[in-house]
Design a protein around this motif. Structure first.
Motif, PDB file in Angstrom:
ATOM      1  N   ASP A  87      82.106  42.188  27.500  1.00  0.00           N
ATOM      2  CA  ASP A  87      81.702  41.284  26.330  1.00  0.00           C
ATOM      3  C   ASP A  87      81.636  39.298  26.468  1.00  0.00           C
ATOM      4  N   CYS A  88      80.422  39.491  26.866  1.00  0.00           N
ATOM      5  CA  CYS A  88      80.014  38.347  27.847  1.00  0.00           C
ATOM      6  C   CYS A  88      79.397  37.009  26.814  1.00  0.00           C
ATOM      7  N   SER A  89      79.616  37.159  25.366  1.00  0.00           N
ATOM      8  CA  SER A  89      79.293  36.299  23.889  1.00  0.00           C
ATOM      9  C   SER A  89      80.420  35.003  24.278  1.00  0.00           C
ATOM     10  N   LYS A  90      81.041  34.954  24.453  1.00  0.00           N
ATOM     11  CA  LYS A  90      82.433  33.509  24.332  1.00  0.00           C
ATOM     12  C   LYS A  90      82.548  33.180  26.268  1.00  0.00           C
ATOM     13  N   LEU A  91      81.807  32.985  26.863  1.00  0.00           N
ATOM     14  CA  LEU A  91      81.898  32.553  28.327  1.00  0.00           C
ATOM     15  C   LEU A  91      81.883  31.038  28.627  1.00  0.00           C
ATOM     16  N   GLY A  92      81.183  30.480  27.589  1.00  0.00           N
ATOM     17  CA  GLY A  92      81.432  28.721  27.950  1.00  0.00           C
ATOM     18  C   GLY A  92      79.931  28.386  27.856  1.00  0.00           C
ATOM     19  N   PHE A  93      80.192  27.180  27.715  1.00  0.00           N
ATOM     20  CA  PHE A  93      79.297  25.972  27.332  1.00  0.00           C
ATOM     21  C   PHE A  93      78.383  25.755  28.198  1.00  0.00           C
ATOM     22  N   GLN A  94      78.345  26.036  30.063  1.00  0.00           N
ATOM     23  CA  GLN A  94      77.695  25.949  30.426  1.00  0.00           C
ATOM     24  C   GLN A  94      77.918  26.554  32.215  1.00  0.00           C
ATOM     25  N   TYR A  95      76.887  26.633  32.595  1.00  0.00           N
ATOM     26  CA  TYR A  95      76.633  27.245  33.850  1.00  0.00           C
ATOM     27  C   TYR A  95      77.157  28.851  34.054  1.00  0.00           C
TER      28      TYR A  95
END
Length: 204
Positions: A87-95
């Protein structure tokens, strides 16, 4: 070597390594500003990842270089026959990217090769931010995607697999869940049809 410090992942940092025939399901949460963050490897330098299946999730609300499989890829990182169903939906807000967060390198130097692999996830970093793409977030290194596929099973506005001035793609695309079930011939001999109808690795 000029890298920011701080790593999360099963392997925080690898250099000259080969990782193969590994199935990993893990849930990571990065609440501090560690810079290199991935479920499998935080910072991969001159590393080969072969025939691996990654699941679980990565959740971050901080700055950093974050990927579903590898956070930062440097010098030469080769992923082949890799499945990422995290689940990659909360990886972060950049890069951030579903496979690799950041490709560290100069233009015209092949930094990341992803070969015969696929990502299946609800979404990639469902936040507004910079340098976020479906497979590889961003970075100056050259990128080669060969027979790579991505399936987004939830709501996601992203459409680009990666970006940069030196990107080469050979049959790399966003596909549907049903199309993925027919991709075993394209993915190659290391894959077979699993019990759920999706491609899995031969050794699974």
């Amino acid at each position: 070597a000029g890298f920011q410090t701080g790593y999360t992942g099963l392997f925080g940092m690898t250099c000259g390594a080969e990782i193969r025939n590994l199935k990993l399901v893990a849930d990571f949460t990065n609440s501090s500003e560690k810079w290199h963050n991935g479920i499998l490897v935080g910072l991969a330098i001159n590393t080969r990842i072969r025939s691996c299946h990654i699941g679980g999730s990565y959740r971050s609300s901080t700055a950093g270089l974050i990927g579903g499989t590898v956070g930062t890829a440097a010098q030469m990182v080769f992923l082949s026959d890799v499945i990422c169903e995290a689940d990659c939906s909360k990886l972060g807000f950049q890069y951030s990217g579903g496979m690799v967060g950041y490709a560290f390198g100069a233009n015209n130097f092949t930094c990341v090769i992803i070969d015969r692999s696929y990502l299946r996830t609800p979404a990639v970093s469902n936040t507004s931010g910079s340098a976020i793409n479906i497979l590889i977030g961003d970075g100056g290194g050259s990128k080669l995607l060969n027979h790579c596929y991505a399936v987004l099973t939830g709501e996601c506005t992203l459409t680009s697999l990666t970006n940069g001035s030196d990107v080469r793609e050979n049959d790399a695309r966003l596909i549907s869940d049903d199309e993925l079930k027919d991709m075993v011939p394209s993915l190659g001999a290391q894959f077979k049809i699993g019990e759920n109808g999706y491609p899995v690795l031969q050794w699974e």
